[in-house]
Motif scaffolding. Structure first.
Motif, short mmCIF file in Angstrom:
data_model
loop_
_atom_site.label_atom_id
_atom_site.label_comp_id
_atom_site.label_asym_id
_atom_site.label_seq_id
_atom_site.Cartn_x
_atom_site.Cartn_y
_atom_site.Cartn_z
N PRO A 388 0.80 -1.23 0.00
CA PRO A 388 0.00 0.00 0.00
C PRO A 388 0.83 1.28 0.00
CG PRO A 388 -0.84 -1.58 1.60
CD PRO A 388 0.50 -2.09 1.15
N LYS A 389 2.04 1.23 0.58
CA LYS A 389 2.88 2.43 0.62
C LYS A 389 3.25 2.89 -0.78
CE LYS A 389 7.46 4.08 1.99
NZ LYS A 389 8.76 3.72 2.65
N TRP A 390 3.71 1.95 -1.60
CA TRP A 390 4.13 2.28 -2.96
C TRP A 390 3.02 2.04 -3.98
CZ3 TRP A 390 8.40 5.05 -3.51
CH2 TRP A 390 9.39 4.97 -2.53
N ARG A 391 1.88 1.56 -3.47
CA ARG A 391 0.70 1.33 -4.31
C ARG A 391 0.99 0.32 -5.42
NH1 ARG A 391 -1.48 7.32 -5.52
NH2 ARG A 391 -3.22 6.17 -6.48
N ILE A 392 1.64 -0.77 -5.01
CA ILE A 392 2.02 -1.83 -5.95
C ILE A 392 1.26 -3.11 -5.63
CG2 ILE A 392 3.91 -3.33 -6.71
CD1 ILE A 392 5.85 -1.10 -5.94
N GLY A 393 0.72 -3.74 -6.67
CA GLY A 393 0.19 -5.09 -6.57
C GLY A 393 0.92 -5.94 -7.59
N MET A 394 1.45 -7.08 -7.18
CA MET A 394 2.25 -7.89 -8.10
C MET A 394 1.96 -9.36 -7.93
SD MET A 394 6.08 -7.74 -6.39
CE MET A 394 6.01 -6.00 -5.98
N ALA A 395 2.25 -10.13 -8.99
CA ALA A 395 2.03 -11.57 -8.93
C ALA A 395 2.98 -12.28 -9.88
CB ALA A 395 0.59 -11.91 -9.29
N TYR A 396 3.38 -13.47 -9.47
CA TYR A 396 4.22 -14.34 -10.27
C TYR A 396 3.61 -15.73 -10.25
CZ TYR A 396 8.21 -17.23 -11.65
OH TYR A 396 9.02 -18.15 -12.27
N ILE A 397 3.48 -16.35 -11.41
CA ILE A 397 2.99 -17.73 -11.49
C ILE A 397 3.93 -18.51 -12.41
CG2 ILE A 397 0.61 -17.02 -11.10
CD1 ILE A 397 0.07 -17.47 -14.07
N THR A 398 3.90 -19.84 -12.30
CA THR A 398 4.85 -20.65 -13.05
C THR A 398 4.28 -22.02 -13.36
OG1 THR A 398 7.08 -21.59 -13.02
CG2 THR A 398 5.92 -21.47 -10.91
N SER A 399 4.80 -22.63 -14.41
CA SER A 399 4.45 -24.01 -14.74
C SER A 399 5.49 -24.98 -14.21
CB SER A 399 4.34 -24.19 -16.27
OG SER A 399 5.61 -23.99 -16.89
N TYR A 400 6.58 -24.45 -13.67
CA TYR A 400 7.66 -25.31 -13.19
C TYR A 400 7.94 -25.02 -11.72
CZ TYR A 400 11.65 -28.41 -13.61
OH TYR A 400 12.51 -29.48 -13.47
N PRO A 401 7.29 -25.74 -10.83
CA PRO A 401 7.50 -25.51 -9.39
C PRO A 401 8.94 -25.80 -8.97
CG PRO A 401 5.55 -26.87 -9.79
CD PRO A 401 6.31 -26.81 -11.07
N THR A 402 9.44 -24.98 -8.07
CA THR A 402 10.76 -25.22 -7.48
C THR A 402 10.59 -25.41 -5.97
OG1 THR A 402 11.30 -22.93 -6.91
CG2 THR A 402 11.71 -23.63 -9.19
N PRO A 403 11.63 -25.85 -5.28
CA PRO A 403 11.53 -26.02 -3.82
C PRO A 403 11.57 -24.71 -3.06
CG PRO A 403 13.31 -27.36 -4.78
CD PRO A 403 12.90 -26.37 -5.80
N PHE A 404 11.74 -23.60 -3.75
CA PHE A 404 11.92 -22.32 -3.06
C PHE A 404 10.56 -21.64 -2.87
CE2 PHE A 404 15.66 -23.24 -5.65
CZ PHE A 404 16.61 -23.37 -4.65
N SER A 405 9.83 -22.11 -1.86
CA SER A 405 8.47 -21.63 -1.63
C SER A 405 8.34 -20.76 -0.39
CB SER A 405 7.52 -22.83 -1.49
OG SER A 405 7.55 -23.63 -2.66
N MET A 406 9.46 -20.45 0.25
CA MET A 406 9.43 -19.71 1.50
C MET A 406 9.77 -18.23 1.30
SD MET A 406 8.50 -22.07 3.50
CE MET A 406 8.43 -23.87 3.45
N GLY A 407 9.66 -17.76 0.06
CA GLY A 407 9.95 -16.36 -0.20
C GLY A 407 11.36 -16.13 -0.70
N ASP A 408 12.09 -17.21 -1.02
CA ASP A 408 13.46 -17.04 -1.47
C ASP A 408 13.68 -17.57 -2.88
OD1 ASP A 408 13.07 -19.65 -0.72
OD2 ASP A 408 14.95 -19.88 0.36
N ASP A 409 12.65 -17.52 -3.71
CA ASP A 409 12.74 -17.96 -5.09
C ASP A 409 13.37 -16.85 -5.93
OD1 ASP A 409 12.23 -18.72 -7.81
OD2 ASP A 409 10.64 -20.06 -7.08
N GLU A 410 14.54 -17.14 -6.49
CA GLU A 410 15.27 -16.12 -7.25
C GLU A 410 14.47 -15.61 -8.44
OE1 GLU A 410 19.64 -15.56 -9.47
OE2 GLU A 410 18.99 -17.53 -8.74
N ARG A 411 13.63 -16.44 -9.02
CA ARG A 411 12.86 -16.02 -10.18
C ARG A 411 11.98 -14.82 -9.85
NH1 ARG A 411 9.87 -21.54 -11.58
NH2 ARG A 411 9.47 -21.32 -9.34
#
Length: 429
Positions: A388-411
């Motif tokens: 809300p501060k910067w008024r940004i809404g964002m999303a990322y989706i993928t067809s290739y799941p990786t083990p990085f699901s805790m907020g540390d996915d480089e993609r």
């Protein structure tokens, strides 16, 4: 000595599993498309580089979208929607976003709260009397949404037949007893969150709709949001197909490079979490089920939401824009949106399911890694966030799941970083 030999064997196996198959795999051409508004060109550069440099899987695909001040400024997609058939990712390709669905479920409850049909501080049983069974009478809506109800798993598995019958499912869930004293701790309700929230919504909604129906009528159709909780069979052809379960084993060793993953695995190995019990809901925890269109047609608001990146970004973009669309239509009141972060606890505490320090509020995961955000990640790398501060809404989706699901996915992180840099440069002008 025996330990050293075993460790060496594991390392050699990891190398063979991860890298040897690539010697016989022909790398397909890199495909990217989409648009960015002036000032956001660096994000397009990063998106393309992620595919070119192997940050993205060469046979996987993804989409990234951003709304800024209510307007869509980034809408990118690339790679392949089907890793086996090499079907290109298209503008209308959707993907399963797993637990990012929970953010959409929390948004539905927020709409009801905004309209005065639900109060976060009233008990769940005040809307759903049967819920009071077996020690649940004092669980509030807030506690349920904050994963504090002690209902992170069920005593027995839930079948597809039960999942399809809302009345039967409601009776089953109402009989469950808390696994810890409600309100004393939080433990991620990985597969039960959406089921309980949907049953609550059915009772609080004047029209008694399921959560999937409510989302469709009040959000998807009203605000042109291409997202589904309960996928219509006729649009299944647009869904990105994740790789076969066996292919995912190639990424498991890569997951060990994540300190967060290692912490989770250690907590599981030492019996300090309830994570394995959460998987007891067998109907939606086996990866192959997510390839079945009849299964995806069922409503599982914890894990099986399907949509485009621009759809998720649009929802969070409206909330980040003070609760209104670009043309001034109201989505949610700004006062309620400010509570998502404003009423959250200031310090993350240990989650007894995941084994990490986490912070939830009103159904959203709160992150503060330099910028305060609310939203929800999903298994395999999906992300939906609002700032809300910067008024940004964002999303990322993928067809290739990786083990990085805790907020540390480089993609995602590389795209997020580039987005903030662009926004801050525009704001500085």
């Amino acid at each position: 000595m025996a330990f050293m030999k075993n460790a060496l064997l594991v390392c050699i196996t990891a190398v063979l599993v991860v890298y040897v198959p690539s010697l016989w795999t022909k790398t397909p051409p890199t495909l990217t498309a989409g648009t960015v508004q002036p000032g956001f060109e660096p994000v397009l550069k990063v998106f393309r580089e992620n595919f070119a440099k192997g940050v993205e899987s060469p046979t996987g695909g993804s989409a990234f979208s951003v709304y800024y001040k209510g307007a869509k400024v980034i809408d990118l997609w690339g790679g392949y929607a089907d890793t086996e058939a090499l079907r290109p990712w298209r503008e209308d390709t959707m993907a399963i976003v797993y637990s990012s669905t929970k953010g959409m479920a929390a948004t539905c409850i927020a709409l009801l709260a905004d309209r005065g049909h639900i109060d976060y501080d009233k008990t769940v049983a005040s809307y759903w009397p049967e819920f009071a069974l077996n020690g649940k009478e004092n669980i509030t809506v807030r506690m349920l949404l904050n994963h504090e109800g002690g209902l992170s798993y069920t005593d027995g598995p839930i079948s597809f037949e039960q999942l399809a019958d809302q009345d039967v499912l409601g009776q089953l869930l109402a009989k469950e007893a808390p696994k810890w004293e409600p309100g004393s701790a939080h433990g991620y309700h990985g597969m039960t969150f959406g089921l309980y929230v949907s049953q609550l919504l059915r009772r609080a909604d004047p029209k008694h709709r399921t959560l999937g129906q409510f989302f469709k009528e009040e959000i998807a159709q009203t605000f042109d949001v291409d997202f589904h909780i309960g996928l219509p069979l006729e649009v299944y052809h647009r869904v990105a197909r994740p790789p076969a379960v066996t292919a995912l084993w190639q990424t498991l060793f890569k997951g060990l490079t994540s300190p967060l993953n290692r912490q989770v695995m250690w907590a599981m190995a030492t019996g300090k979490t309830d994570f394995l019990k959460v998987l007891n809901i067998e109907s939606m925890t086996q990866a192959e089920h997510f390839l079945n269109p009849e299964v995806l047609a069922l409503e599982q608001p914890s894990a099986s939401g399907i949509g485009t990146a621009r759809a998720i970004a649009k929802v969070y973009g409206m909330m980040a824009n003070g609760g209104t669309t670009r043309d001034g239509r109201k989505f949610l009141s700004d006062g309620l949106i400010k509570k998502f972060i404003g009423e959250a606890e200031k310090v993350a505490t240990m989650d007894r399911t995941i084994g990490l320090k986490m912070l939830f509020n009103l159904g959203f995961m709160i992150t503060d890694e330099g910028e305060q955000q609310f939203g929800h990640p999903g298994s395999g790398g999906a992300q939906g966030r609002a700032d809300p501060k910067w008024r940004i809404g964002m999303a990322y989706i993928t067809s290739y799941p990786t083990p990085f699901s805790m907020g540390d996915d480089e993609r995602f992180l590389t795209l997020e970083k580039a987005t903030y840099e662009c926004v801050k440069k525009l704001e500085a002008k």
